[in-house]
Design a protein around this motif. Structure first.
Motif, mmCIF file in Angstrom:
data_model
loop_
_atom_site.group_PDB
_atom_site.id
_atom_site.type_symbol
_atom_site.label_atom_id
_atom_site.label_comp_id
_atom_site.label_asym_id
_atom_site.label_seq_id
_atom_site.Cartn_x
_atom_site.Cartn_y
_atom_site.Cartn_z
ATOM 1 N N ASP A 120 0.606 -1.268 0.102
ATOM 2 C CA ASP A 120 0.190 -0.161 -0.317
ATOM 3 C C ASP A 120 1.299 1.529 -0.073
ATOM 4 O O ASP A 120 0.599 2.222 -0.604
ATOM 5 N N LYS A 121 2.084 1.618 0.652
ATOM 6 C CA LYS A 121 2.935 2.372 0.788
ATOM 7 C C LYS A 121 3.621 2.813 -0.819
ATOM 8 O O LYS A 121 3.379 3.904 -1.314
ATOM 9 N N LYS A 122 3.868 1.147 -1.523
ATOM 10 C CA LYS A 122 3.969 1.834 -2.784
ATOM 11 C C LYS A 122 3.463 2.129 -3.989
ATOM 12 O O LYS A 122 3.351 2.762 -4.173
ATOM 13 N N ARG A 123 2.211 1.774 -3.623
ATOM 14 C CA ARG A 123 0.573 2.014 -4.175
ATOM 15 C C ARG A 123 0.450 3.785 -3.729
ATOM 16 O O ARG A 123 0.514 4.575 -5.250
ATOM 17 N N ALA A 124 0.640 4.071 -2.940
ATOM 18 C CA ALA A 124 0.809 5.681 -2.530
ATOM 19 C C ALA A 124 1.578 6.675 -3.229
ATOM 20 O O ALA A 124 1.573 7.404 -3.315
ATOM 21 N N ILE A 125 2.879 5.626 -2.981
ATOM 22 C CA ILE A 125 4.123 7.031 -3.374
ATOM 23 C C ILE A 125 4.122 6.932 -5.776
ATOM 24 O O ILE A 125 3.945 7.830 -5.650
ATOM 25 N N PHE A 126 3.600 5.409 -5.749
ATOM 26 C CA PHE A 126 3.079 5.684 -7.339
ATOM 27 C C PHE A 126 2.124 4.823 -7.453
ATOM 28 O O PHE A 126 1.718 3.648 -7.198
ATOM 29 N N ALA A 127 0.839 5.715 -8.360
ATOM 30 C CA ALA A 127 -0.536 5.236 -8.103
ATOM 31 C C ALA A 127 -0.693 4.481 -9.303
ATOM 32 O O ALA A 127 -2.129 3.759 -9.015
ATOM 33 N N ARG A 128 0.182 4.575 -10.130
ATOM 34 C CA ARG A 128 -0.059 3.637 -11.164
ATOM 35 C C ARG A 128 0.285 1.820 -10.734
ATOM 36 O O ARG A 128 -0.888 0.981 -11.856
ATOM 37 N N PHE A 129 0.728 1.851 -9.657
ATOM 38 C CA PHE A 129 0.586 0.370 -9.095
ATOM 39 C C PHE A 129 -0.464 0.013 -8.832
ATOM 40 O O PHE A 129 -0.314 -1.059 -8.672
ATOM 41 N N TYR A 130 -1.538 0.741 -8.138
ATOM 42 C CA TYR A 130 -2.642 0.433 -7.894
ATOM 43 C C TYR A 130 -3.453 -0.624 -9.224
ATOM 44 O O TYR A 130 -4.126 -1.181 -9.069
ATOM 45 N N PHE A 131 -2.626 -1.051 -10.471
ATOM 46 C CA PHE A 131 -3.280 -1.051 -11.338
ATOM 47 C C PHE A 131 -3.093 -2.505 -11.520
ATOM 48 O O PHE A 131 -3.552 -3.012 -12.062
ATOM 49 N N LEU A 132 -1.940 -2.976 -10.665
ATOM 50 C CA LEU A 132 -1.548 -4.020 -10.235
ATOM 51 C C LEU A 132 -1.928 -5.031 -9.655
ATOM 52 O O LEU A 132 -2.692 -4.520 -8.676
ATOM 53 N N SER A 133 -1.775 -6.012 -9.518
ATOM 54 C CA SER A 133 -2.361 -6.709 -8.555
ATOM 55 C C SER A 133 -1.042 -7.453 -7.433
ATOM 56 O O SER A 133 0.029 -7.158 -7.341
ATOM 57 N N ASN A 134 -1.110 -7.559 -6.026
ATOM 58 C CA ASN A 134 -0.674 -7.696 -5.344
ATOM 59 C C ASN A 134 1.073 -9.107 -5.399
ATOM 60 O O ASN A 134 2.222 -8.342 -5.902
ATOM 61 N N GLU A 135 0.872 -9.973 -6.391
ATOM 62 C CA GLU A 135 1.533 -10.637 -6.767
ATOM 63 C C GLU A 135 1.906 -10.361 -7.982
ATOM 64 O O GLU A 135 3.574 -10.456 -7.988
ATOM 65 N N GLU A 136 1.729 -9.048 -8.802
ATOM 66 C CA GLU A 136 2.897 -8.671 -10.370
ATOM 67 C C GLU A 136 3.763 -7.407 -9.184
ATOM 68 O O GLU A 136 4.394 -6.979 -10.025
ATOM 69 N N LEU A 137 3.242 -6.740 -8.873
ATOM 70 C CA LEU A 137 3.425 -5.372 -7.680
ATOM 71 C C LEU A 137 4.824 -6.141 -6.704
ATOM 72 O O LEU A 137 5.434 -5.629 -7.039
ATOM 73 N N LEU A 138 4.423 -7.708 -6.525
ATOM 74 C CA LEU A 138 5.658 -8.386 -5.770
ATOM 75 C C LEU A 138 6.812 -8.542 -6.813
ATOM 76 O O LEU A 138 8.145 -9.042 -6.796
ATOM 77 N N GLN A 139 5.908 -8.809 -7.746
ATOM 78 C CA GLN A 139 7.673 -9.517 -8.409
ATOM 79 C C GLN A 139 7.984 -8.367 -9.693
ATOM 80 O O GLN A 139 9.113 -9.082 -9.140
ATOM 81 N N ILE A 140 7.527 -7.332 -9.641
ATOM 82 C CA ILE A 140 8.515 -6.154 -9.868
ATOM 83 C C ILE A 140 9.758 -5.634 -8.603
ATOM 84 O O ILE A 140 10.540 -5.704 -9.067
#
Length: 170
Positions: A120-140
């Motif tokens: 959630d912190k990472k998504r708050a920093i870069f809002a486009r991460f909200y379009f990714l699932s948790n698994e996809e964001l973790l992969q990045i």
């Protein structure tokens, strides 16, 4: 078997077998509790195991990495013991097994909660991460050393961008 044992416990003819029925009922209830806790630990362990094998995530979440490592060690010991003793009735009766599983579940819940807060912190920093699932964001995030890791997720983050061309800096 639990239902059958409960039916026996309510029988008017149980007097002679009362002790045996009670012992059997306690043993079956213990096995049931152990299996329920076991499945919860297994479910969470499987989902978190691939995440915490990444050195980048462990570096970013060191306390959670240590908690997971502790559960991982306990889990692997329990699995090897279960393999050595596949009789569920005797294995579930191991002293402290249920408590170890409950403690592991608590630790894994803490790890999962902290991981969600981190995402959630990472998504708050870069809002486009909200379009990714948790698994996809973790992969990045688990491949921060490799900028090309973002490539498969560009379409979800940026409209009309299919791929990026990365070149070596001279």
């Amino acid at each position: 078997h639990i239902v059958t044992t409960q039916a026996m416990m309510s029988s008017p003819y149980k007097k002679v077998f009362d002790d045996r029925i009670n012992k059997w009922s306690q043993k079956l209830n213990l096995v049931y509790e152990v299996i329920e806790e076991w499945l919860q630990v297994q479910r969470q362990w499987v989902s978190l195991q691939s995440i915490f094998t990444s050195p980048d995530i462990n570096k970013q979440l060191p306390a959670e990495g240590k908690r997971f490592a502790s559960v991982n060690k306990t889990w692997r010991v329990m699995m090897s013991q279960a393999f050595a003793n596949p009789d569920v009735l005797s294995f579930a009766d191991n002293p402290g097994l249920l408590q170890k599983l409950q403690d592991s579940n608590k630790l894994l819940n803490m790890v999962q909660k902290r991981l969600s807060e981190y995402l959630d912190k990472k998504r708050a920093i870069f809002a486009r991460f909200y379009f990714l699932s948790n698994e996809e964001l973790l992969q990045i995030l688990s491949q921060t050393q490799d900028p090309t890791a973002v490539q498969p997720h560009l379409k979800k983050c940026f409209e009309n961008i299919d791929r990026l061309v990365f070149t070596e800096k001279e």
